[in-house]
Design a protein around this motif. Structure first.
Motif, PDB file in Angstrom:
ATOM      1  N   VAL A   5       0.859  -1.186   0.000  1.00 40.55           N
ATOM      2  CA  VAL A   5       0.000   0.000   0.000  1.00 40.55           C
ATOM      3  C   VAL A   5       0.891   1.231   0.000  1.00 40.55           C
ATOM      4  O   VAL A   5       2.104   1.137   0.208  1.00 40.55           O
ATOM      5  CB  VAL A   5      -0.924   0.029   1.238  1.00 40.55           C
ATOM      6  N   ARG A   6       0.268   2.366  -0.262  1.00 38.39           N
ATOM      7  CA  ARG A   6       1.061   3.604  -0.199  1.00 38.39           C
ATOM      8  C   ARG A   6       0.208   4.734   0.323  1.00 38.39           C
ATOM      9  O   ARG A   6      -1.011   4.767   0.161  1.00 38.39           O
ATOM     10  CB  ARG A   6       1.677   3.931  -1.561  1.00 38.39           C
ATOM     11  N   ARG A  36       3.495  -4.331   2.940  1.00 41.93           N
ATOM     12  CA  ARG A  36       4.464  -3.232   2.926  1.00 41.93           C
ATOM     13  C   ARG A  36       3.748  -1.899   2.781  1.00 41.93           C
ATOM     14  O   ARG A  36       2.722  -1.809   2.119  1.00 41.93           O
ATOM     15  CB  ARG A  36       5.422  -3.386   1.745  1.00 41.93           C
ATOM     16  N   PHE A  37       4.358  -0.860   3.354  1.00 37.33           N
ATOM     17  CA  PHE A  37       3.769   0.482   3.314  1.00 37.33           C
ATOM     18  C   PHE A  37       4.798   1.425   2.705  1.00 37.33           C
ATOM     19  O   PHE A  37       5.935   1.522   3.176  1.00 37.33           O
ATOM     20  CB  PHE A  37       3.424   0.911   4.741  1.00 37.33           C
ATOM     21  N   ILE A  38       4.385   2.083   1.641  1.00 37.17           N
ATOM     22  CA  ILE A  38       5.289   3.027   0.970  1.00 37.17           C
ATOM     23  C   ILE A  38       4.821   4.453   1.261  1.00 37.17           C
ATOM     24  O   ILE A  38       3.624   4.739   1.207  1.00 37.17           O
ATOM     25  CB  ILE A  38       5.270   2.787  -0.554  1.00 37.17           C
ATOM     26  N   LEU A  39       5.759   5.313   1.571  1.00 40.80           N
ATOM     27  CA  LEU A  39       5.453   6.739   1.687  1.00 40.80           C
ATOM     28  C   LEU A  39       5.919   7.400   0.394  1.00 40.80           C
ATOM     29  O   LEU A  39       7.108   7.384   0.069  1.00 40.80           O
ATOM     30  CB  LEU A  39       6.185   7.341   2.902  1.00 40.80           C
ATOM     31  N   ARG A  40       4.964   7.923  -0.345  1.00 40.63           N
ATOM     32  CA  ARG A  40       5.296   8.555  -1.630  1.00 40.63           C
ATOM     33  C   ARG A  40       4.993  10.045  -1.530  1.00 40.63           C
ATOM     34  O   ARG A  40       3.880  10.412  -1.168  1.00 40.63           O
ATOM     35  CB  ARG A  40       4.429   7.931  -2.728  1.00 40.63           C
ATOM     36  N   TYR A  41       5.997  10.841  -1.800  1.00 42.35           N
ATOM     37  CA  TYR A  41       5.762  12.284  -1.779  1.00 42.35           C
ATOM     38  C   TYR A  41       5.307  12.724  -3.158  1.00 42.35           C
ATOM     39  O   TYR A  41       6.061  12.605  -4.131  1.00 42.35           O
ATOM     40  CB  TYR A  41       7.042  13.034  -1.409  1.00 42.35           C
ATOM     41  N   ALA A  52      11.194  20.909   3.843  1.00 40.12           N
ATOM     42  CA  ALA A  52      10.812  21.047   5.261  1.00 40.12           C
ATOM     43  C   ALA A  52       9.468  20.357   5.512  1.00 40.12           C
ATOM     44  O   ALA A  52       9.303  19.655   6.522  1.00 40.12           O
ATOM     45  CB  ALA A  52      10.729  22.529   5.631  1.00 40.12           C
ATOM     46  N   PHE A  53       8.527  20.518   4.588  1.00 40.59           N
ATOM     47  CA  PHE A  53       7.230  19.847   4.772  1.00 40.59           C
ATOM     48  C   PHE A  53       7.387  18.325   4.641  1.00 40.59           C
ATOM     49  O   PHE A  53       6.745  17.568   5.371  1.00 40.59           O
ATOM     50  CB  PHE A  53       6.194  20.364   3.768  1.00 40.59           C
ATOM     51  N   ALA A  54       8.253  17.889   3.697  1.00 43.17           N
ATOM     52  CA  ALA A  54       8.475  16.441   3.539  1.00 43.17           C
ATOM     53  C   ALA A  54       9.036  15.862   4.847  1.00 43.17           C
ATOM     54  O   ALA A  54       8.580  14.821   5.332  1.00 43.17           O
ATOM     55  CB  ALA A  54       9.426  16.178   2.379  1.00 43.17           C
ATOM     56  N   ASP A  55      10.008  16.570   5.442  1.00 44.00           N
ATOM     57  CA  ASP A  55      10.598  16.095   6.705  1.00 44.00           C
ATOM     58  C   ASP A  55       9.545  16.085   7.820  1.00 44.00           C
ATOM     59  O   ASP A  55       9.498  15.165   8.642  1.00 44.00           O
ATOM     60  CB  ASP A  55      11.771  16.992   7.126  1.00 44.00           C
ATOM     61  N   GLN A  74       8.139  11.861  -6.131  1.00 46.50           N
ATOM     62  CA  GLN A  74       7.815  11.842  -7.559  1.00 46.50           C
ATOM     63  C   GLN A  74       8.747  12.741  -8.370  1.00 46.50           C
ATOM     64  O   GLN A  74       9.024  12.447  -9.531  1.00 46.50           O
ATOM     65  CB  GLN A  74       6.360  12.259  -7.765  1.00 46.50           C
ATOM     66  N   SER A  75       9.246  13.808  -7.756  1.00 48.82           N
ATOM     67  CA  SER A  75      10.084  14.738  -8.525  1.00 48.82           C
ATOM     68  C   SER A  75      11.351  14.061  -9.050  1.00 48.82           C
ATOM     69  O   SER A  75      11.970  14.556  -9.991  1.00 48.82           O
ATOM     70  CB  SER A  75      10.443  15.955  -7.672  1.00 48.82           C
ATOM     71  N   GLU A  76      11.720  12.917  -8.453  1.00 52.14           N
ATOM     72  CA  GLU A  76      12.930  12.209  -8.916  1.00 52.14           C
ATOM     73  C   GLU A  76      12.618  11.200 -10.008  1.00 52.14           C
ATOM     74  O   GLU A  76      13.505  10.498 -10.474  1.00 52.14           O
ATOM     75  CB  GLU A  76      13.556  11.442  -7.738  1.00 52.14           C
ATOM     76  N   ARG A  77      11.373  11.122 -10.409  1.00 48.22           N
ATOM     77  CA  ARG A  77      10.968  10.024 -11.284  1.00 48.22           C
ATOM     78  C   ARG A  77      10.327  10.503 -12.576  1.00 48.22           C
ATOM     79  O   ARG A  77       9.624   9.740 -13.251  1.00 48.22           O
ATOM     80  CB  ARG A  77       9.999   9.116 -10.517  1.00 48.22           C
ATOM     81  N   ILE A  78      10.603  11.762 -12.925  1.00 45.58           N
ATOM     82  CA  ILE A  78       9.941  12.344 -14.094  1.00 45.58           C
ATOM     83  C   ILE A  78      10.242  11.525 -15.359  1.00 45.58           C
ATOM     84  O   ILE A  78       9.385  11.367 -16.235  1.00 45.58           O
ATOM     85  CB  ILE A  78      10.381  13.826 -14.292  1.00 45.58           C
TER      86      ILE A  78
END
Ligand code: GLU
Length: 453
Positions: A5-6, A36-41, A52-55, A74-78
């Protein structure tokens, strides 16, 4: 199949209790299923997303007891999204459109006036290469729409096309794709709307269950169609009701006060927040669960009700109190030490039922350790002197108070409030509080003599 899940927040603000609901619904499901649990920003909005908000989100989830097995942004996966978009374009399923927002709004208004559904007419699909070149020469820039599979051979002859799924919260769901406009997946500036990146990530991460708020139900039919266009099996979906305040308003206006940070600062226990965030709007009564594992055992997704999940923020405080009254010493020892509270387990067990929040213990520690001196009421001075003379010898335990006050009752002829209240005030500086039979041994004889004199 491993359950995966995410939770996919946008790091554009602090998490509030309303966000805790999907986060926990996912986490508890993973707990129950051994998944499993994924945290996706979801940080494709570069202007509003911050580190700062992600942290802060990671910290707040940790406070709730949620420990993601994996996290990514997501910004790393364009590049992955670009590849999926290229694939859809090559298949003729992603097409360029050039209407401005104003033009689209005018068309929708016209459709509504004619009593037709305001569905996009696929004008972009009719454009030839020459048309597109001309529009671009005029300075127009394309946005890109996904061609919904709601036709047999001619996209301008749509027909009823039901997309169905068995929603783990809402039961059987069905949406007619012919009632929807082809969704925009890529904006004019080349940035992605949420729809496609979410699908690409869900496929890549092997997400088996998408558990999210019911505000996404309308996206789901479209997303299922895109999963299929990318030749992937869609995940199982569950859309839970959204937390709202009693008046029915969303939480956005109260976000500040109900952010997880401010609740933590106010001394609200994570399990009070979790219990309220999860159990509200389910078939289960709202009661404090002592751990996430216990909460996971209390409900399942099918217990989420179809109506809204209204809650009263003022319910948090009493719920918290119930939880605090039962907290074991080990669970609070560190925090008590930080508050400068001594007395060990005996003190905590003596005072916890008089605490709404753990920090209230500081007040009762002061009452035991160094109370304010209260001048005795006129007429009590002799009584207190007698009380000091009558104090039993140590060792003291929980029977000492009863034995002492029984003796005092006999000696002084006082009873009830007149017997007990002057003692409590002199010994603790307070006119109410935890059971004196438990406080007295903690105060000790030497202090008691001093305070009574
Ligand atoms: N970022 C999206 C949201 O917060 C995620 C929705 C989803 O779980 O698919 O609404």
């Amino acid at each position: 199949m491993t359950v995966t899940v995410r939770f996919a927040p946008s790091p554009t603000g602090f998490l509030h209790i309303g966000n805790a609901r999907p986060a926990l619904m996912n986490w508890l499901f993973a707990l129950r299923e051994g998944g499993r649990f994924i945290l996706r920003y979801d940080d494709t909005d570069r202007e509003r997303s911050t580190q700062a908000f992600a942290d802060a989100i990671a910290g707040d989830l940790d406070w709730l007891g949620i420990r993601p097995h994996e996290s990514f942004r997501q910004s790393e996966r364009i590049a992955l999204y670009d590849a999926a978009a290229a694939r859809l374009k090559a298949a003729g399923l992603l097409y360029a459109c050039y209407e401005t927002a104003d033009e689209l709004e005018r068309r929708r208004a016209r459709a509504r006036a004619l009593g037709r559904p305001p569905v996009y007419d696929r004008a972009g699909l009719k454009l030839t290469d020459a048309d597109r070149a001309k529009l671009e020469a005029e300075g127009r820039v394309a946005h890109w729409r996904f061609l919904l599979p709601n036709f047999e051979t001619d996209p301008f002859e749509t027909r009823r096309t039901e997309v169905s799924w068995d929603d783990l919260c809402r039961g059987a769901q069905s949406v007619d794709l012919a009632s929807l406009s082809d969704p925009v997946l890529i904006r004019e500036d080349g940035t992605y709307l949420y729809t496609l990146p979410s699908i690409v990530d869900d496929i890549a991460a092997g997400v088996s269950h998408v558990i999210r708020g019911e505000d996404h139900v309308a996206n789901t039919a479209v997303q299922i169609a895109i999963f299929q266009a990318l030749e992937a099996t869609p995940p199982v979906f569950a859309h839970h009701n959204l937390l709202t305040t009693v008046s029915g308003e969303g939480l956005s206006k109260r976000k500040g006060a109900l952010s997880l940070r401010s609740l933590k600062e106010e001394g609200v226990e994570p399990m009070a927040v979790a219990s309220l965030a999860v159990l509200t709007g389910t078939s289960h009564a709202i009661e404090p669960a002592e751990s996430l594992a216990a909460l996971a055992g209390m409900i399942e997704l099918a217990d989420v009700s179809r109506s809204s999940a209204k809650f009263d923020p003022s319910d948090l405080r009493p719920l918290n109190a119930r939880l605090v009254h039962a907290l074991a010493f080990d669970a609070v020892a560190e925090r008590l030490a930080e508050l400068g509270v001594g007395g060990g387990a005996a003190f905590w067990l003596a005072v916890r039922e008089n605490c709404e929040i753990v920090a209230d213990a500081a007040r009762w520690w002061k009452a035991v350790d160094a109370p304010a001196r209260v001048a005795p009421d006129a007429g009590d001075a002799d009584y207190l002197a007698l009380a000091a003379r009558t104090l039993p010898h140590e060792p003291w335990d929980e029977t000492t108070w009863g034995a002492w006050t029984a003796a005092l009752k006999a000696e002084s002829g006082r009873k009830g409030k007149a017997l007990f209240l002057p003692l409590r005030k002199a010994l603790t500086g307070e006119d109410h509080g935890p059971d004196m039979k438990r406080l007295l041994p903690l105060i000790g004889r030497c202090n008691s003599v001093a305070r009574l004199s």
